[in-house]
Design a protein around this motif. Structure first.
Motif, PDB file in Angstrom:
ATOM      1  N   GLU A 254       0.825  -1.213   0.000  1.00  0.00           N
ATOM      2  CA  GLU A 254       0.000   0.000   0.000  1.00  0.00           C
ATOM      3  C   GLU A 254       0.853   1.253   0.000  1.00  0.00           C
ATOM      4  O   GLU A 254       0.584   2.201  -0.745  1.00  0.00           O
ATOM      5  CB  GLU A 254      -0.904   0.000   1.237  1.00  0.00           C
ATOM      6  CG  GLU A 254      -2.369  -0.235   0.899  1.00  0.00           C
ATOM      7  CD  GLU A 254      -3.183  -0.395   2.150  1.00  0.00           C
ATOM      8  OE1 GLU A 254      -3.322   0.614   2.872  1.00  0.00           O
ATOM      9  OE2 GLU A 254      -3.643  -1.523   2.426  1.00  0.00           O
ATOM     10  N   GLN A 255       1.905   1.209   0.832  1.00  0.00           N
ATOM     11  CA  GLN A 255       2.812   2.347   0.924  1.00  0.00           C
ATOM     12  C   GLN A 255       3.497   2.572  -0.427  1.00  0.00           C
ATOM     13  O   GLN A 255       3.603   3.695  -0.908  1.00  0.00           O
ATOM     14  CB  GLN A 255       3.855   2.021   1.984  1.00  0.00           C
ATOM     15  CG  GLN A 255       4.455   3.236   2.631  1.00  0.00           C
ATOM     16  CD  GLN A 255       5.395   2.860   3.746  1.00  0.00           C
ATOM     17  OE1 GLN A 255       5.941   1.745   3.771  1.00  0.00           O
ATOM     18  NE2 GLN A 255       5.588   3.770   4.671  1.00  0.00           N
ATOM     19  N   LYS A 256       3.907   1.463  -1.025  1.00  0.00           N
ATOM     20  CA  LYS A 256       4.568   1.501  -2.326  1.00  0.00           C
ATOM     21  C   LYS A 256       3.651   2.163  -3.350  1.00  0.00           C
ATOM     22  O   LYS A 256       4.055   3.070  -4.078  1.00  0.00           O
ATOM     23  CB  LYS A 256       4.889   0.064  -2.767  1.00  0.00           C
ATOM     24  CG  LYS A 256       5.577  -0.041  -4.096  1.00  0.00           C
ATOM     25  CD  LYS A 256       5.646  -1.474  -4.568  1.00  0.00           C
ATOM     26  CE  LYS A 256       6.708  -2.270  -3.842  1.00  0.00           C
ATOM     27  NZ  LYS A 256       7.051  -3.532  -4.505  1.00  0.00           N
ATOM     28  N   ALA A 257       2.403   1.746  -3.389  1.00  0.00           N
ATOM     29  CA  ALA A 257       1.451   2.261  -4.371  1.00  0.00           C
ATOM     30  C   ALA A 257       1.170   3.749  -4.137  1.00  0.00           C
ATOM     31  O   ALA A 257       1.144   4.536  -5.084  1.00  0.00           O
ATOM     32  CB  ALA A 257       0.160   1.459  -4.310  1.00  0.00           C
ATOM     33  N   ARG A 258       0.983   4.120  -2.864  1.00  0.00           N
ATOM     34  CA  ARG A 258       0.605   5.505  -2.561  1.00  0.00           C
ATOM     35  C   ARG A 258       1.758   6.463  -2.823  1.00  0.00           C
ATOM     36  O   ARG A 258       1.604   7.480  -3.494  1.00  0.00           O
ATOM     37  CB  ARG A 258       0.139   5.610  -1.109  1.00  0.00           C
ATOM     38  CG  ARG A 258      -0.453   6.946  -0.741  1.00  0.00           C
ATOM     39  CD  ARG A 258      -1.424   6.816   0.433  1.00  0.00           C
ATOM     40  NE  ARG A 258      -0.974   5.820   1.398  1.00  0.00           N
ATOM     41  CZ  ARG A 258      -0.106   6.060   2.391  1.00  0.00           C
ATOM     42  NH1 ARG A 258       0.391   7.266   2.544  1.00  0.00           N
ATOM     43  NH2 ARG A 258       0.254   5.112   3.219  1.00  0.00           N
ATOM     44  N   LEU A 259       2.951   6.123  -2.290  1.00  0.00           N
ATOM     45  CA  LEU A 259       4.099   7.013  -2.474  1.00  0.00           C
ATOM     46  C   LEU A 259       4.465   7.147  -3.950  1.00  0.00           C
ATOM     47  O   LEU A 259       4.750   8.241  -4.433  1.00  0.00           O
ATOM     48  CB  LEU A 259       5.303   6.473  -1.689  1.00  0.00           C
ATOM     49  CG  LEU A 259       5.302   6.763  -0.193  1.00  0.00           C
ATOM     50  CD1 LEU A 259       6.554   6.202   0.450  1.00  0.00           C
ATOM     51  CD2 LEU A 259       5.230   8.262   0.057  1.00  0.00           C
ATOM     52  N   SER A 260       4.426   6.027  -4.672  1.00  0.00           N
ATOM     53  CA  SER A 260       4.818   6.103  -6.082  1.00  0.00           C
ATOM     54  C   SER A 260       3.777   6.850  -6.905  1.00  0.00           C
ATOM     55  O   SER A 260       4.114   7.486  -7.904  1.00  0.00           O
ATOM     56  CB  SER A 260       5.074   4.711  -6.651  1.00  0.00           C
ATOM     57  OG  SER A 260       3.891   3.980  -6.686  1.00  0.00           O
ATOM     58  N   ALA A 261       2.508   6.812  -6.477  1.00  0.00           N
ATOM     59  CA  ALA A 261       1.479   7.587  -7.179  1.00  0.00           C
ATOM     60  C   ALA A 261       1.752   9.081  -7.030  1.00  0.00           C
ATOM     61  O   ALA A 261       1.650   9.844  -7.996  1.00  0.00           O
ATOM     62  CB  ALA A 261       0.093   7.239  -6.646  1.00  0.00           C
ATOM     63  N   VAL A 262       2.137   9.491  -5.815  1.00  0.00           N
ATOM     64  CA  VAL A 262       2.454  10.903  -5.590  1.00  0.00           C
ATOM     65  C   VAL A 262       3.684  11.294  -6.404  1.00  0.00           C
ATOM     66  O   VAL A 262       3.714  12.328  -7.079  1.00  0.00           O
ATOM     67  CB  VAL A 262       2.687  11.174  -4.081  1.00  0.00           C
ATOM     68  CG1 VAL A 262       3.173  12.598  -3.864  1.00  0.00           C
ATOM     69  CG2 VAL A 262       1.423  10.916  -3.293  1.00  0.00           C
ATOM     70  N   TYR A 263       4.696  10.421  -6.383  1.00  0.00           N
ATOM     71  CA  TYR A 263       5.926  10.718  -7.114  1.00  0.00           C
ATOM     72  C   TYR A 263       5.666  10.792  -8.624  1.00  0.00           C
ATOM     73  O   TYR A 263       6.253  11.614  -9.324  1.00  0.00           O
ATOM     74  CB  TYR A 263       6.999   9.664  -6.831  1.00  0.00           C
ATOM     75  CG  TYR A 263       8.292   9.974  -7.542  1.00  0.00           C
ATOM     76  CD1 TYR A 263       9.199  10.883  -7.013  1.00  0.00           C
ATOM     77  CD2 TYR A 263       8.587   9.397  -8.774  1.00  0.00           C
ATOM     78  CE1 TYR A 263      10.355  11.201  -7.681  1.00  0.00           C
ATOM     79  CE2 TYR A 263       9.743   9.711  -9.457  1.00  0.00           C
ATOM     80  CZ  TYR A 263      10.624  10.614  -8.904  1.00  0.00           C
ATOM     81  OH  TYR A 263      11.767  10.938  -9.579  1.00  0.00           O
ATOM     82  N   ASN A 264       4.762   9.936  -9.115  1.00  0.00           N
ATOM     83  CA  ASN A 264       4.453   9.900 -10.542  1.00  0.00           C
ATOM     84  C   ASN A 264       3.904  11.245 -11.014  1.00  0.00           C
ATOM     85  O   ASN A 264       4.232  11.715 -12.110  1.00  0.00           O
ATOM     86  CB  ASN A 264       3.445   8.779 -10.806  1.00  0.00           C
ATOM     87  CG  ASN A 264       3.353   8.441 -12.277  1.00  0.00           C
ATOM     88  OD1 ASN A 264       4.181   8.863 -13.072  1.00  0.00           O
ATOM     89  ND2 ASN A 264       2.334   7.693 -12.645  1.00  0.00           N
ATOM     90  N   ILE A 265       3.087  11.872 -10.161  1.00  0.00           N
ATOM     91  CA  ILE A 265       2.536  13.185 -10.518  1.00  0.00           C
ATOM     92  C   ILE A 265       3.665  14.213 -10.606  1.00  0.00           C
ATOM     93  O   ILE A 265       3.738  15.014 -11.543  1.00  0.00           O
ATOM     94  CB  ILE A 265       1.463  13.616  -9.493  1.00  0.00           C
ATOM     95  CG1 ILE A 265       0.275  12.663  -9.567  1.00  0.00           C
ATOM     96  CG2 ILE A 265       1.011  15.048  -9.755  1.00  0.00           C
ATOM     97  CD1 ILE A 265      -0.701  12.810  -8.434  1.00  0.00           C
ATOM     98  N   PHE A 266       4.602  14.130  -9.650  1.00  0.00           N
ATOM     99  CA  PHE A 266       5.759  15.036  -9.691  1.00  0.00           C
ATOM    100  C   PHE A 266       6.569  14.800 -10.957  1.00  0.00           C
ATOM    101  O   PHE A 266       6.994  15.739 -11.634  1.00  0.00           O
ATOM    102  CB  PHE A 266       6.632  14.820  -8.450  1.00  0.00           C
ATOM    103  CG  PHE A 266       8.026  15.338  -8.619  1.00  0.00           C
ATOM    104  CD1 PHE A 266       8.289  16.704  -8.545  1.00  0.00           C
ATOM    105  CD2 PHE A 266       9.084  14.480  -8.885  1.00  0.00           C
ATOM    106  CE1 PHE A 266       9.563  17.186  -8.732  1.00  0.00           C
ATOM    107  CE2 PHE A 266      10.364  14.959  -9.079  1.00  0.00           C
ATOM    108  CZ  PHE A 266      10.608  16.312  -8.996  1.00  0.00           C
TER     109      PHE A 266
END
Lengths: 225, 78
Positions: free
Chosen positions: A134-146
């Motif tokens: 879950e952490q992987k998915a959430r953090l990488s989703a935020v990073y993807n937007i950046f």
């Protein structure tokens, strides 16, 4: 992905490969026949941008409504987009070697594209460094937007503010080189559509593959209980 | 009549000089004339056909795996 879309992609690809090699092109000094590389090099970048756009869309959807499905889509679209970007870089370097004189010319667009690719590679480093799903998915989703927000100025804005050897740069936002010739447009745009469709096709396969993998590990987990 | 022929001459020289300028850049005309370009076209088409067949085969393999997975996981009620 619908089968008729795959068929459209295949037909367009055959047309592009045939017409791209045999069709008439403007006779330009230095470029000579390498002008045909436009049909194969530039669609890689268009494909990359389209795939990254679909990826960031799924990341936004994930943050609003977290499901494993959207996370899978975000990763795999970014993955195939990165492959397209690497292919665009390699083809560009080969072309630059003969058109500009050396494979790496420090051209603003070339540098910007390289930085954008590195930013996207960090996305996969980030995913690989986290254990919790879950952490992987959430953090990488935020990073993807950046990452997407960083890619736009790096590829589309900064090269246009300085002088670049890429066409359409140096204050001119138009694709002035293509404007010269409508025959090339008739091959270039189908090429862009075909390669975007192929990118989506490969991404859909990888999404299915990842889903099977997840289901199998779920089954194994159930067995162990 | 003389004027017309003069105009025609001017027109012809214009066309000839235009094409002369346009033909200045070195292109692979000779390669196409001797037919060798079609070898290259054949080669890239083989690569393309191979790639497309491979993609369709992967599609089939994935469908089979999905079917298999659905069959094995259903009796358990997952």
């Amino acid at each position: 992905m619908k089968t008729w879309l795959k068929v459209v992609a295949v037909i367009l690809l055959f047309y592009v490969h045939l017409a791209g090699m045999l069709g008439d092109v403007p006779r330009l000094h230095i470029l000579n026949e390498t002008i045909r590389a436009l049909y194969f090099h530039v669609p890689m970048w268009f494909g990359m941008c389209a795939l990254f756009l679909v990826s960031v869309y799924h990341s936004v959807i994930y943050l609003r409504n977290p499901t494993v499905d959207t996370d899978r889509k975000a990763v795999e679209y970014a993955n195939v987009g990165l492959v397209f970007g690497i292919l665009g870089m390699l083809t560009g370097m080969l072309w630059a070697n003969y058109a500009w004189g050396s494979p790496w010319h420090g051209d603003p667009k070339q540098n910007g594209a390289a930085i954008a690719l590195l930013v996207y590679m960090a996305y996969f480093v980030l995913r690989g460094s986290l254990e919790n799903q879950e952490q992987k998915a959430r953090l990488s989703a935020v990073y993807n937007i950046f990452a997407f927000a960083a890619m736009i100025p790096l590829i589309f804005i900064i090269p246009r503010m300085t002088s670049s050897m890429h066409p359409g740069s140096g204050g001119n936002p138009g694709f002035n080189m293509y404007d010269l010739d409508n025959r090339m447009r008739l091959i270039f745009y189908p090429a862009v559509i075909a390669w975007i469709l192929v990118g989506v096709w490969i991404a859909s396969q990888r999404i299915r593959y990842r889903k099977i993998q997840d289901q199998l590990s779920d089954l194994e987990y159930e067995k162990s209980i | 009549m003389k004027r017309v022929s003069k105009l025609v001459c001017l027109f012809l020289t214009l066309i000839v000089s235009q094409t002369a300028i346009a033909q200045d850049a070195e292109m692979a005309d000779g390669m196409r004339a001797s037919g060798k370009i079609y070898v290259v076209v054949g080669i890239i088409l083989i690569v393309l056909i191979g790639l497309v067949v491979y993609l369709f085969m992967t599609d089939k393999k994935l469908s089979k795996l999905e079917e298999q997975l659905n069959r094995t996981s259903k009796p358990k009620g997952v």
